[in-house]
Design an enzyme around this catalytic site. Structure first.
Site, PDB file in Angstrom:
ATOM      1  CE1 TYR A   1      12.164  32.251   4.309  1.00 49.57           C
ATOM      2  CE2 TYR A   1      12.063  29.734   3.994  1.00 49.57           C
ATOM      3  CZ  TYR A   1      11.791  31.033   3.390  1.00 49.57           C
ATOM      4  OH  TYR A   1      11.543  31.337   2.196  1.00 49.57           O
TER       5      TYR A   1
ATOM      6  CE  LYS B   1      -0.546  -0.965   4.926  1.00 49.52           C
ATOM      7  NZ  LYS B   1      -0.815   0.052   5.980  1.00 49.52           N
TER       8      LYS B   1
HETATM    9  C1  LIG Z   1      -3.461  -4.456   8.518  1.00 45.73           C
HETATM   10  C2  LIG Z   1      -1.936  -4.502   8.024  1.00 45.73           C
HETATM   11  N1  LIG Z   1      -0.852  -5.313   7.793  1.00 45.73           N
HETATM   12  C3  LIG Z   1       0.129  -5.587   7.532  1.00 45.73           C
HETATM   13  C4  LIG Z   1       0.920  -4.239   7.542  1.00 45.73           C
HETATM   14  C5  LIG Z   1       2.537  -4.325   7.356  1.00 45.73           C
HETATM   15  O1  LIG Z   1       3.110  -3.918   8.425  1.00 45.73           O
HETATM   16  P1  LIG Z   1       4.685  -3.665   8.382  1.00 45.73           P
HETATM   17  O2  LIG Z   1       5.069  -2.617   7.502  1.00 45.73           O
HETATM   18  O3  LIG Z   1       5.003  -3.295   9.744  1.00 45.73           O
HETATM   19  O4  LIG Z   1       5.164  -5.014   7.951  1.00 45.73           O
HETATM   20  C6  LIG Z   1       0.027  -3.235   7.561  1.00 45.73           C
HETATM   21  C7  LIG Z   1       1.042  -1.867   7.576  1.00 45.73           C
HETATM   22  O5  LIG Z   1       0.775  -0.625   8.014  1.00 45.73           O
HETATM   23  C8  LIG Z   1      -1.113  -2.990   7.860  1.00 45.73           C
HETATM   24  O6  LIG Z   1      -1.951  -2.106   8.132  1.00 45.73           O
END
Ligand SMILES: Cc1ncc(COP(=O)(O)O)c(C=O)c1O
Length: 383
Positions: free
Chosen positions: A268, A40
């Site tokens: 700044y 994602k």
């Molecule tokens: C539902 C879910 N599963 C798995 C993961 C993966 O986590 P990680 O990046 O800590 O491996 C995430 C990451 O945000 C998540 O939201």
């Protein structure tokens, strides 16, 4: 033909390291564990399609994304590849489940009714994973209520249950609570006697969860994000047995070099005042590229392999660093490469160190590198 413009700030993505990381993680797991690749947020800022294509080649079993747009982009390169949506769908998005052949996460009875209707209208079932909230307090049915929701799913003719999962709230901080979450999850599943767990993806562990992964029991998949990018989550010592390599470097260049007298205020707000006659370099990147303002006066960057502190506030397009301590024979000049995150001449600034200076976490650092920053891919298939 238009030639490519010189780079001012860029990210280098090592896809060969990504592939090696997946294989290493897999090798550290019991052989029956399936690999859900979490890609994602543009594959944690690395580039969704490039990363997913490489992970497909490396043998990921399933992809997890947050939303429909990500799923649609992934579907373009992987027809038929299973894709799980981790976040809840909006009602007007439901029909795309069938169009893009996606797996939905189910947390509520309302979703069961909606997805069943979509399956009925399409003439084929919608696949779902049941999400159980065991203490994260976000998506998922509260574990004590899972039995009823599970029964509703199993009784819906147009829904196919493909998996069940939970998500840990603090796997890198509190192994006892993680253990409690596992127990709640298993207890909730045990309350659904009609479930044939051997036919489902049963998953809980993200990267940090791997440290306390239970090989026994019904768990047969892991959901890996951060670790596949070579970043170890949380505290030291965690996941010491999985030696992954970083896949992401963040670089910029020296714009100008100049000398300034003691007492000069920098950038700044003049939040830094020079305590000596200094040589500074003005870098060609700022928060418009993803160097957060929070690292002002806190982080360093590498120039010729030497750590140079950021002076004053990071601005939108330029950042000032102190290069006074670089030996004069190593002449720093306009155009020289600087490393914000990554390695140079044997020195390294890790994403964890940089994120600590920014008072954030590596996940957010990666997601904050902006669209202005071209991603350059190292694609050698040297695995
Ligand atoms: C539902 C879910 N599963 C798995 C993961 C993966 O986590 P990680 O990046 O800590 O491996 C995430 C990451 O945000 C998540 O939201």
């Amino acid at each position: 033909m238009k030639s490519r413009l010189p780079l001012r700030c860029w990210a280098e993505i090592d896809l060969a390291a990504l592939e090696r990381n997946l294989r290493l993680i897999r090798a550290s797991l019991p052989p029956h564990m399936r690999y859900v690749a979490v890609v994602k947020a543009d594959a944690y800022g690395h580039g969704l399609q490039q990363v997913a294509a490489r992970l497909m080649h490396a043998g990921a079993d399933l992809f997890a994304v947050a939303n429909l747009a990500e799923a649609a982009s992934l579907r373009e390169i992987g027809p038929g590849w299973p894709i799980l949506l981790l976040s809840p769908l909006l009602p007007e998005e439901d029909r795309y489940l069938v169009e893009y052949d996606l797996i939905a996460t189910v947390s509520t009875s309302d979703e069961v009714r909606r997805f069943d209707a979509v399956g009925r209208a399409a003439g084929r079932p919608v696949t779902v994973h049941l999400k159980i909230d065991t203490g994260m307090g976000r998506a998922g049915i509260w574990h004590e209520c899972a039995e009823k929701l599970c029964a509703e799913i199993l009784a819906s003719p147009n829904i196919k249950l493909g998996g069940a999962y939970t998500h840990f709230a603090k796997p890198d901080e509190d192994p006892a609570f993680t253990d409690e979450q596992r127990k709640r999850f298993l207890k909730a599943l045990a309350c659904c006697p009609k479930l044939d767990l051997s036919q489902l993806f049963v998953h809980a562990d993200n990267s940090a969860g791997l440290d306390t992964l239970e090989a026994a029991g019904p768990f047969n998949a892991v959901r890996i994000g951060l670790l596949q990018f070579g970043i170890v989550p949380g505290r030291d010592g965690l996941l010491a047995h999985v030696k992954t390599e970083p896949t992401f470097s963040f670089k910029t260049r020296v714009g100008i070099v100049k000398k300034l007298p003691l007492g000069t205020g920098i950038s700044y707000g003049s939040t830094h005042t020079l305590r000596r006659d200094s040589t500074v370099a003005v870098l060609t990147a700022g928060y418009g590229d993803g160097i957060p303002r929070s690292v002002s006066n806190r982080a360093s960057v590498l120039v010729h392999g030497i750590r140079c502190p950021i002076l004053g506030r990071v601005t939108m397009d330029q950042t000032v660093i102190d290069i006074t301590d670089i030996p004069t024979m190593t002449k720093v000049a306009s155009g020289d490469e600087c490393v914000i995150i990554g390695r140079q001449n044997g020195a390294e600034i890790t994403i964890s160190e940089f994120s600590h200076a920014a008072d954030t976490i590596p996940w957010e650092t990666l997601c904050s590198v902006t669209k202005r920053v071209p991603r350059l891919y190292k694609t050698v298939l040297g695995v």
